[in-house]
Design a protein around this motif. Structure first.
Motif, PDB file in Angstrom:
ATOM      1  N   ALA A 120      25.178  14.823  24.090  1.00 50.01           N
ATOM      2  CA  ALA A 120      24.895  13.900  22.987  1.00 50.01           C
ATOM      3  C   ALA A 120      25.260  12.495  23.438  1.00 50.01           C
ATOM      4  O   ALA A 120      26.286  12.308  24.096  1.00 50.01           O
ATOM      5  N   THR A 128      21.044  10.440  29.513  1.00 46.99           N
ATOM      6  CA  THR A 128      21.047   9.051  29.064  1.00 46.99           C
ATOM      7  C   THR A 128      21.403   8.079  30.181  1.00 46.99           C
ATOM      8  O   THR A 128      21.266   6.881  30.021  1.00 46.99           O
ATOM      9  N   ASN A 159       6.146  10.431  29.394  1.00 50.53           N
ATOM     10  CA  ASN A 159       7.606  10.567  29.284  1.00 50.53           C
ATOM     11  C   ASN A 159       8.369   9.506  30.053  1.00 50.53           C
ATOM     12  O   ASN A 159       9.589   9.555  30.133  1.00 50.53           O
ATOM     13  N   ALA A 173      21.035   5.564  18.264  1.00 49.76           N
ATOM     14  CA  ALA A 173      19.727   6.200  18.302  1.00 49.76           C
ATOM     15  C   ALA A 173      18.717   5.194  18.823  1.00 49.76           C
ATOM     16  O   ALA A 173      18.908   3.977  18.708  1.00 49.76           O
ATOM     17  N   GLU A 226      11.125   7.014  28.250  1.00 54.08           N
ATOM     18  CA  GLU A 226      12.466   7.597  28.137  1.00 54.08           C
ATOM     19  C   GLU A 226      13.233   7.483  29.456  1.00 54.08           C
ATOM     20  O   GLU A 226      14.421   7.155  29.485  1.00 54.08           O
ATOM     21  N   PRO A 256      22.065  19.131  27.799  1.00 52.89           N
ATOM     22  CA  PRO A 256      22.065  17.687  27.534  1.00 52.89           C
ATOM     23  C   PRO A 256      23.320  17.293  26.768  1.00 52.89           C
ATOM     24  O   PRO A 256      23.838  18.067  25.969  1.00 52.89           O
ATOM     25  N   THR A 277      17.024  13.730  27.651  1.00 55.15           N
ATOM     26  CA  THR A 277      17.671  14.848  28.348  1.00 55.15           C
ATOM     27  C   THR A 277      18.852  14.333  29.164  1.00 55.15           C
ATOM     28  O   THR A 277      19.769  15.058  29.477  1.00 55.15           O
ATOM     29  N   MET A 311      14.154   9.111  19.390  1.00 52.77           N
ATOM     30  CA  MET A 311      13.743   9.711  20.665  1.00 52.77           C
ATOM     31  C   MET A 311      14.809  10.702  21.124  1.00 52.77           C
ATOM     32  O   MET A 311      15.984  10.564  20.809  1.00 52.77           O
ATOM     33  N   GLN A 312      14.368  11.703  21.905  1.00 59.16           N
ATOM     34  CA  GLN A 312      15.309  12.662  22.494  1.00 59.16           C
ATOM     35  C   GLN A 312      15.452  12.343  23.979  1.00 59.16           C
ATOM     36  O   GLN A 312      14.466  12.096  24.657  1.00 59.16           O
TER      37      GLN A 312
END
Lengths: 338, 338
Positions: free
Chosen positions: B4, A330, A265, A316, A268, B2, A328, A325-326
């Motif tokens: 967006a 940014t 992980n 994205a 990310e 989280p 939690t 990708m996700q």
């Protein structure tokens, strides 16, 4: 004991001892003996101005090396100038000190002097106060660009290619190692790798040499300070466009590659960790070859990591498996309650 | 939860709500949607830059009206510009907030907006941080002067006449009244007098209109912010001259005259109290009549209170009896151990 009115004050003595040497190379500083400085951009140029503060306990730990704090206080401002295609000219500094710690001040000015010299940006003026609270350093830095040519954040265009300078995530790893030294063994990093990552956190080097390439070929740019994903989202939001990054293209240093290989992980986290002080730039496809060439001449690594995509509503990052990708988190926000 | 990546951050929302309206009048602010601003002095002019911070618990009390703090944060910087003969252009602000207090922020921006409007000095950019410590506001303000014409502190000449704008000591009395309301009866002041003195402390008005007269006729100048005696001593020290003030000539407001009549030692305190944000200017005798005339046209009171005297080793203030006055404290110093 009353002081004779003709004796220099302690504040003047402090300025003469610590700050005046930093201003020696700048005529408009008047030796820091005036309340104001004068700054004049070269003919045909205008001034680019930015301000950023470092606060103890927020941006650096009380245990941080004072020389690193001095370096970083200027570097984080120069990073903003470089992103705008500006050539650094000078800076003013407002510093609030909880105590008169001469060892700290001497170290702080050593780091600040090194940063000035590295970035070509001397001290022009300032303000020194006592504070009951945490030590804080607020710098306002000045650069110059040809009139009307500042590279803005809000001017990305459809189909622009998205570049980033240097490598991403090293500072995040440097901070993580400082906070949890056991990670070193887990990641199987040697001494040199640890030193490299910690230096990327404590002494960021915004790529000053890249400014002319940005000025000539970029349609929009900003620095990456709060996390690649967050800052890319900001740039796209300001420009009212969508965008897409390819995670596999994000440039990583050798040590960062080792970490990503060891722990799933972390890619990310590197893409959202912040403190990179690299440049995120949008370059029209027709300019791409020249931009890359000019960056290479400036000995500055740039990597194409994505594109502006106006068919998308937002941004994205496409992961290894081809799916978005996700995240939690940014990036960093001072005022997020979440 | 989280967030967006395409949603505006809380920091951006804060900037849009409180700061962007203050920047609406300044094109180089780019609506505060960029990391940098551009500032360009008029043709033939150069930029004059100053920076001054206000820290809660040092420069203002936690109970201070937020609107007054906003006003004063800009006024103390504009005061430095005016003393240099500069016309205000714009400012950037770095603010550190211990909490997100929307009522405080709304009041603060009201006062700041009023000051901007009074001084002709819009917001160009800034930085907003959280802090674990006291609230602090660091402003860097920009003005312009014709190239090479900034009125310096270190350029007083032998036999120059020494002028001061406005009246001296009102802010000291305003603060004293706030700290000890019983002084009002002791000094026999009415409501209007108290309001006048308190406003001089909480909303200083540097004499922006005086800048052209200073530019045209003054050989040296600085603002009076830390106490008349202390600042006069600084100007003389920087210029390597001596100087002499006549206490009887120091301009006092009506309420201040009442106080001096009621309590012997207050003249000395008014001359060393600070926070006046008036201008101390040295004017060659040959320019004096024109300086006074231009000040009058600008509806700005100026009073000759002394002269540069190179036969003296330092500075002195001559009291009513013709003898030098003694000061236990000439003004404010952040770093004095005494």
């Amino acid at each position: 004991m009353p002081r004779a009115p003709n004796e220099a004050t302690d504040e003047e003595a402090l300025i003469a001892e610590y700050w005046a040497p930093l201003a020696a190379g700048f005529a408009g500083a008047y030796g820091l003996k005036d309340d104001c400085a004068t700054i004049e951009p070269p003919p045909g140029h205008e001034l680019v101005v930015t301000t950023d503060a470092l606060i103890e306990g927020v941006h650096f730990l009380p245990t941080a090396d004072a020389a690193d704090v001095g370096w970083k206080a200027l570097a984080v401002n120069v990073s903003d100038l470089v992103a705008k295609g500006a050539t650094p000219l000078a800076y003013v500094m407002s510093i609030a000190l909880p105590r008169l710690d001469r060892i700290w001040l001497a170290n702080f000015t050593t780091g600040l002097a090194a940063a000035q010299s590295a970035f070509g940006c001397p001290l022009a003026g300032g303000d020194t106060d006592r504070t009951p609270g945490p030590l804080s350093v607020s710098i306002t830095a000045f650069g110059s660009v040809p009139k009307g040519r500042m590279v803005q954040r809000a001017t990305a265009r459809p189909d622009d290619l998205v570049y980033v300078s240097g490598t991403i995530g090293d500072a995040t790893l440097g901070l993580a190692l400082r906070q949890d030294p056991q990670l070193r063994a887990f990641w199987n990093l040697d001494d040199a790798a640890c030193r490299f990552l910690e230096a990327k956190f404590s002494r960021p080097h915004p790529p000053v040499a890249l400014a002319p390439a940005l000025l000539a070929y970029a349609s929009a740019a900003m620095d990456v300070s709060d996390g690649l994903m967050k800052d890319f989202a900001r740039l796209c939001r300001a420009s009212e466009v969508g965008g897409r990054l390819e995670a596999a293209q994000v440039p990583l240093s050798g040590p960062a590659k080792s970490v990503v290989a060891a722990s799933d992980n972390w890619l990310e986290r590197l893409m959202s960790g912040g403190e990179d002080y690299e440049i995120l730039a949008c370059v029209p496809p027709a300019n791409a070859a020249q931009f890359e060439q000019r960056a290479e001449q400036a000995h500055t690594r740039v990597t194409c990591i994505g594109a502006i995509d106006t068919s998308a509503a937002g941004i994205a990052a496409i992961g290894a498996a081809g799916a978005p990708m996700q995240f939690t988190k940014t990036g960093w926000d001072h005022f997020s309650a979440r």
